[in-house]
Design an enzyme around this catalytic site. Structure first.
Site, short mmCIF file in Angstrom:
data_model
loop_
_atom_site.label_atom_id
_atom_site.label_comp_id
_atom_site.label_asym_id
_atom_site.label_seq_id
_atom_site.Cartn_x
_atom_site.Cartn_y
_atom_site.Cartn_z
N HIS A 37 5.60 -1.05 7.32
CA HIS A 37 6.05 0.52 7.36
C HIS A 37 5.91 0.94 7.75
O HIS A 37 6.48 2.59 8.06
CB HIS A 37 4.02 0.46 6.43
CG HIS A 37 3.76 0.60 5.17
ND1 HIS A 37 4.58 0.46 4.03
CD2 HIS A 37 2.99 -1.10 4.80
CE1 HIS A 37 3.40 0.22 2.46
NE2 HIS A 37 3.32 -1.38 3.30
N HIS A 65 7.33 7.51 6.85
CA HIS A 65 7.18 7.51 5.18
C HIS A 65 7.46 6.01 5.00
O HIS A 65 8.14 5.05 5.38
CB HIS A 65 9.00 7.79 5.19
CG HIS A 65 10.01 7.47 4.32
ND1 HIS A 65 9.93 8.65 3.18
CD2 HIS A 65 10.88 6.49 3.98
CE1 HIS A 65 10.05 8.23 1.67
NE2 HIS A 65 10.98 7.31 2.17
N CYS A 66 6.71 5.24 3.63
CA CYS A 66 6.54 4.21 3.29
C CYS A 66 8.03 3.67 1.84
O CYS A 66 8.53 4.11 0.71
CB CYS A 66 5.65 4.08 2.66
SG CYS A 66 5.46 2.36 1.91
N VAL A 67 8.72 2.63 3.03
CA VAL A 67 10.07 2.53 1.15
C VAL A 67 9.83 1.90 -0.14
O VAL A 67 10.13 1.96 -0.53
CB VAL A 67 11.34 1.94 2.18
CG1 VAL A 67 11.32 2.79 3.76
CG2 VAL A 67 10.70 0.11 2.70
#
Ligand SMILES: [Zn+2]
Ligand SMILES: [Zn+2]
Length: 334
Positions: A40, A169-171
């Site tokens: 993450h 920012h979590c893809v």
């Protein structure tokens, strides 16, 4: 002397104070950084920014596809065989219960507002955290969003917005993780790890039971040289892989996932317990600013040491995650 009083997004403080000592108490082993990077952290974000510069649902689809495949295999093979072997239904149903909770918090992590800073809530959010004047100096402005930046906030380049108490920012959820959705993300991660670990345990117990019930470990075989050999663990694994390939493959996958997610969960809990965000840990743990090598600090200047001023004890820190300050008022103002 080149002293540019401009805040660098990627380093700790003003660009003329990049070379600061490593802060005390931020000694999380660097080996965990690779797990964070992979799952993450900065790696997927940078990779995603290059390959997929805008928010999109690619990783959400991949996440759901992998989760669906694992649960399909568990349902069609492991669940049925385990019932035949007399396993308790409570243990067999546990992964489904975890799946339901996980999907609820996965959805909340995807769609909830992480703490977007707007003109309407800017003033309120500026009051929430104290400025430390090292990592978060006062009177900083985001020129993209045209808002004053509250302490612990950051502009997300993927979502193109400033986020209050920005974590990362979590893809995988295609969303920022910030002050208002960190609680959803933590429960999502916890249930995802628990479901992978539960499946790994059930599948392992099933395979062991299968070997015991069939007395397979008592058998012998003739090797290539014509000698009679007792079955060993390597032969057993090969045999199981040839007879039940999908289950063994799934087991390998969920075991690997359990370790990766378990490591990342421990890291996230450590950050929650010490009231740090991934962004602060990453920036606070860097001894050099690689982004502004043209900037020199005067040799006589005192290095600015970053100290975590937000930690107020374990329960208070956890309370901040689950009951974020000003969330209710600020969300209403959006
Ligand atoms: Zn911004
Ligand atoms: Zn974002």
């Amino acid at each position: 002397m080149l002293a540019i009083a401009r805040h660098c997004e990627n380093c700790v403080a003003l660009c003329n104070s990049c070379c600061y000592p490593k802060p005390k108490g931020s000694g999380w082993p660097r080996v965990n950084f690779s797990i964070t990077w992979f799952l993450h952290g900065q790696g997927p974000v940078k990779l995603a920014t290059c390959l997929l510069p805008f928010r999109n649902h690619t990783f959400i689809m991949l996440h759901l596809l992998l989760q669906g495949l694992v649960y399909a295999e568990y349902t069609w093979e492991v669940f049925g065989y385990c019932q035949e072997l007399g396993f308790s239904l409570h243990y067999l149903l546990l992964p489904y219960l975890l799946l339901v909770i996980n999907l609820v918090f996965f959805t909340l992590s995807c769609v909830s507002n992480p703490g977007t800073i707007t003109k309407a809530n800017e003033f309120l959010l500026l009051q929430v955290y104290e400025f430390d004047e090292v990592m978060f100096p006062k009177n900083m402005k985001c020129f993209t969003c045209s808002v004053r930046k509250p302490a612990r906030s950051k502009h997300c380049r993927v979502c193109n917005r400033c986020v209050h108490r920005f974590d990362h920012h979590c893809v995988w959820v295609n969303n920022c993780i910030g002050a208002w959705n960190a609680r959803y993300f933590l429960i999502y991660l916890l249930t995802l790890t628990a479901s992978a670990a539960t499946m790994a345990i059930v599948s392992t117990v099933f395979l062991v039971q299968l070997v015991v019930v069939s007395d397979l470990y008592l058998e012998t075989y003739v090797d290539d040289l014509g000698h009679l050999q007792v079955i060993d663990i390597v032969f057993l694994i090969q045999y199981l892989f040839l007879t039940l390939p999908r289950i063994v493959f799934m087991l390998g996958f969920v075991v690997m996932l359990s370790f990766l997610l378990g490591g990342y969960l421990c890291f996230t809990l450590y950050l929650a317990a010490t009231n740090q965000t991934t962004n602060e840990w990453y920036r606070g743990d860097r001894a050099w600013c690689h982004h502004c090598p043209h900037v020199a600090r005067p040799p006589s200047a005192e290095p600015q040491v970053y100290r975590n001023i937000h930690s107020h004890g374990l329960w208070s820190n956890l309370g901040e995650i689950f009951l974020p300050a000003a969330a209710h008022c600020a969300e209403k103002m959006n």
